[in-house]
Scaffold this active site. Sequence first.
Site, mmCIF file in Angstrom:
data_model
loop_
_atom_site.group_PDB
_atom_site.id
_atom_site.type_symbol
_atom_site.label_atom_id
_atom_site.label_comp_id
_atom_site.label_asym_id
_atom_site.label_seq_id
_atom_site.Cartn_x
_atom_site.Cartn_y
_atom_site.Cartn_z
ATOM 1 N N ASP A 52 -18.241 51.866 26.286
ATOM 2 C CA ASP A 52 -18.054 52.817 25.192
ATOM 3 C C ASP A 52 -18.406 52.229 23.838
ATOM 4 O OD1 ASP A 52 -17.210 55.178 26.317
ATOM 5 O OD2 ASP A 52 -15.119 54.524 26.476
ATOM 6 N N TYR A 110 -12.654 42.188 32.885
ATOM 7 C CA TYR A 110 -12.527 42.638 31.498
ATOM 8 C C TYR A 110 -11.398 41.871 30.820
ATOM 9 C CZ TYR A 110 -15.324 46.903 32.227
ATOM 10 O OH TYR A 110 -16.327 47.804 32.476
#
Lengths: 251, 251
Positions: A52, A110
């Site tokens: 994103d 992540y």
Amino acid sequence: MKRIRLIVAYDGTDYCGWQIQDNAVTIEGELHHALCELLKEEIQIIGASRTDSGVHAMGNVAVFDTETKIPPEKIAIALNHYLPEDIRVQYSEEVSTDFHPRFCDSKKTYEYTILATAIAVPVWRRYSYHVYYELNLTKMREAAACFMGTHDFSAFCSAGSQVRSKVRTIEDIAVQEEPLFYGNGGKIIKLRVSGNGFLYNMVRIIAGTLIEVGMGKRTVEQVQDALENGKRQLAGPTAPPQGLMLLEIKY
Amino acid sequence: MKRIRLIVAYDGTDYCGWQIQDNAVTIEGELHHALCELLKEEIQIIGASRTDSGVHAMGNVAVFDTETKIPPEKIAIALNHYLPEDIRVQYSEEVSTDFHPRFCDSKKTYEYTILATAIAVPVWRRYSYHVYYELNLTKMREAAACFMGTHDFSAFCSAGSQVRSKVRTIEDIAVQEEPLFYGNGGKIIKLRVSGNGFLYNMVRIIAGTLIEVGMGKRTVEQVQDALENGKRQLAGPTAPPQGLMLLEIKY
């Protein structure tokens, strides 16, 4: 024709995310432009993770097919000459033509960075989420453990996702703290999570939920409950993008 | 009239250094503007360290005198409303009116960050100096030890400095490494140095010199020699500003 795999690092601050768009500056768009300049071919990129807007990466993965004579391992350095300094290809190599960065099995890692200080610290502002509260790490770790293993993560997925199954496996999850050299006793808290796949906004919702647990606004039982019931409104808010970094994808 | 001490953190990337100037955006200039807005008085700032363009701080120190009724400890938060997000006052308190941030005894701690990777990593680019070489840390540590204690640092001072004595004392110096999660086996190397005072560009010249030692371009004996002979040209280059951070000043 050969297929080349790239490992791509970027500072997502000034980009509208990964995916190429007509009227916005994106990572894929810049990469596409640089590849066409370098190779003088029209190429098509397939990215592993369509991060994103504002999200960073140390090791996103992308592939493309080319007729180029440039040795595969030299493409990384050549490509960097055509890229802005907030995108840097770390590595390039030839892979089998049936390798697909999204459909091949992988383990993604992540990291979500939280700056827990009384007052924001400027050098951390681009790469962390500042929370004013002292966070209870013991509780955050207890809640993080709920996510381990295979679950239906429906409660931890933003609306708009069109995947069929929301079952994913989290292989590792850890909440670590680092002291901040200065800053009224504040801390840097890092949530690191690895798994075989992640739903839309999943890591950011997990982070937002764990932060509320750390603040005492949410119990470990409520996290367990959200996971079991699968309702998005039972989980916490989506933490902001600048704290998120895609560290690595292993195939 | 009371004297207020501020601890100031900033990302120096977009500033022409600390010191107020007529035609350039500086940290002191922004702070001065914010203080005048908040206090509705014409105030004068005395800064502890006039950091160069591009240098960062976690804890620079500044004082000013004021007639304000705002409680001293509330000034930090109030002031932040008038400051851009890359400058944040961390702390405010009243100090004795004879306290002077440059003339009172202090221990300053700086950190210089080196990114030693094959290819630059975008999220580190604002806060580190990228070197392509593998650095020999053992040699760097050996050379760093030469600086410990009291020396004439003439060889480690840029031209333009007008101080009378170039004798300074380094109380601590350490070269540490952190692995980078991704990046072809690269490392983050941090040089942390504390002392009672630093000459113009002293930490950056020490960093530039130690980097050359790590690269094998300079021996430990040559560092010792530069220190003893006091000639600027015997020391290494001035490492670039973005790797430097003023961590803390203790009085």
